[in-house]
Design a protein around this motif. Structure first.
Motif, mmCIF file in Angstrom:
data_model
loop_
_atom_site.group_PDB
_atom_site.id
_atom_site.type_symbol
_atom_site.label_atom_id
_atom_site.label_comp_id
_atom_site.label_asym_id
_atom_site.label_seq_id
_atom_site.Cartn_x
_atom_site.Cartn_y
_atom_site.Cartn_z
ATOM 1 N N ASP A 160 4.540 -31.954 -30.110
ATOM 2 C CA ASP A 160 3.449 -32.673 -30.763
ATOM 3 C C ASP A 160 3.977 -33.879 -31.529
ATOM 4 O OD1 ASP A 160 1.480 -30.715 -30.001
ATOM 5 O OD2 ASP A 160 2.279 -29.417 -31.569
ATOM 6 N N VAL A 161 5.188 -33.737 -32.045
ATOM 7 C CA VAL A 161 5.796 -34.766 -32.886
ATOM 8 C C VAL A 161 7.271 -34.894 -32.515
ATOM 9 C CG1 VAL A 161 6.423 -35.420 -35.256
ATOM 10 C CG2 VAL A 161 4.213 -34.343 -34.806
ATOM 11 N N VAL A 162 7.772 -36.117 -32.506
ATOM 12 C CA VAL A 162 9.211 -36.358 -32.411
ATOM 13 C C VAL A 162 9.658 -36.958 -33.735
ATOM 14 C CG1 VAL A 162 11.058 -37.646 -31.266
ATOM 15 C CG2 VAL A 162 9.177 -36.686 -29.919
ATOM 16 N N VAL A 163 10.625 -36.304 -34.374
ATOM 17 C CA VAL A 163 11.186 -36.786 -35.635
ATOM 18 C C VAL A 163 12.452 -37.566 -35.310
ATOM 19 C CG1 VAL A 163 12.105 -36.131 -37.889
ATOM 20 C CG2 VAL A 163 10.252 -34.792 -36.852
ATOM 21 N N ALA A 203 6.376 -44.386 -21.304
ATOM 22 C CA ALA A 203 6.782 -44.410 -19.898
ATOM 23 C C ALA A 203 6.818 -43.011 -19.301
ATOM 24 C CB ALA A 203 8.161 -45.064 -19.773
ATOM 25 N N GLY A 204 7.111 -42.012 -20.139
ATOM 26 C CA GLY A 204 7.155 -40.637 -19.653
ATOM 27 C C GLY A 204 5.823 -39.914 -19.755
ATOM 28 N N GLY A 205 4.787 -40.607 -20.199
ATOM 29 C CA GLY A 205 3.474 -39.990 -20.314
ATOM 30 C C GLY A 205 3.370 -38.975 -21.441
ATOM 31 N N LYS A 206 4.224 -39.098 -22.450
ATOM 32 C CA LYS A 206 4.219 -38.149 -23.561
ATOM 33 C C LYS A 206 3.250 -38.609 -24.655
ATOM 34 C CE LYS A 206 7.576 -35.885 -21.592
ATOM 35 N NZ LYS A 206 7.365 -34.575 -20.964
#
Length: 284
Positions: A96-99, A118-121
């Motif tokens: 849900d989150v990238v820190v 680009a990765g659709g995340k």
């Protein structure tokens, strides 16, 4: 934010990615978010195994009503960080989150934003501010991308960079700058963990001081810290009742509550308080 609780995040629990047996337990421990850590909690020789553990867990469906699932990658300018991002973008993991640690320029977030796109995340971002360079670029960082959900204060690295003690007073000015930058962009200010896991009174004092300064959340390094953090950052019944009275009076125009004048500035504080409590907020 996918899987976010009704109220804003209050507690974020760091869990080492080298200990996959702890992931499910951490998710059941009452934290609003679980951060699986690939950076400080992982020795250089364990990075590859830790990355595989974290991404495997984040590729499984999240439990309904469970905490926000976050991934702390390594710094974007390090080989380990590049490997983290390449594996995340190419694989099925859906945090849900990238820190992102060691953020010192908006460009760090621009890179991550483009890679995730680009990765659709769909992941949102939290920027860890833990250096003098990061402080100097705070306003630019806070406006870097709509993906950015919060700024997190990193006390240990900040103290080392400034030559200061890792204590409240020496780092107060840095904390204040981060809160102001977050408010400028309407994102969450998240305080650093309290590092003495045996000092429950100290944890409560620091969390309440952080809340008074404007922080809406605090990170944790041990499950035992979650309850006190949630309690300190959740308005009690008396505060909720006060907020409702303020907004009812403000709807009539300028008035008083408990002998204090009520105007729009006080009403804004009351709305923030109700939001923090997970209560409905009357339309302004």
């Amino acid at each position: 934010m996918p899987h976010a609780p009704a109220r804003p995040l209050r507690s974020l629990l760091f869990t080492p990615a080298t200990r996959p047996e702890r992931f499910a337990k951490a998710a059941e421990g009452g934290a609003d978010a679980v951060i699986v850590d690939l950076e400080d909690a992982v020795a250089p020789g364990d990075k590859d195994a830790a990355r595989a553990n974290a991404l495997s867990w984040l590729a499984t469906p999240a439990a309904r009503g469970g905490p926000v699932r976050a991934l702390r990658v390594n710094a974007v300018e390090t080989p380990a960080g590049l490997a983290d991002l390449a594996a995340l973008v190419a694989g099925p993991a859906e945090p849900d989150v990238v820190v992102l640690p060691k953020v010192e320029a908006a460009a760090h977030l621009h890179i991550l934003d483009r890679l995730l796109g680009a990765g659709g995340k769909r992941a949102r971002l939290v920027a860890l501010i833990e250096s003098a360079r990061g402080l100097a670029a705070l306003e630019e960082i806070a406006r870097a991308t709509p993906r950015l959900a919060g700024l997190m204060f990193g006390a240990a690295d900040m103290a080392a960079d400034l030559g200061a003690q890792t204590a409240w007073e020496p780092l107060l000015a840095a904390r204040s700058r981060l809160v102001a930058a977050a408010a400028l962009s309407g994102i969450a200010p998240i305080d650093t963990p309290f590092f003495d896991i045996r000092d429950a009174d100290g944890l409560e004092r620091e969390t309440r001081a952080a809340a008074a300064l404007g922080f809406t959340a605090k990170a944790a390094i041990h499950p035992a810290q979650i309850g006190p953090i949630n309690a300190a950052l959740t308005p009690d019944d008396a505060a909720v009742a006060w907020a409702r009275r303020v907004l009812a009076e403000n709807a009539k125009g300028v008035g008083t509550v408990d002998g204090h004048m009520i105007d729009e500035a006080v009403a804004r504080k009351a709305r923030h308080l109700l939001t923090a409590a997970g209560e409905p907020v009357p339309a302004a």
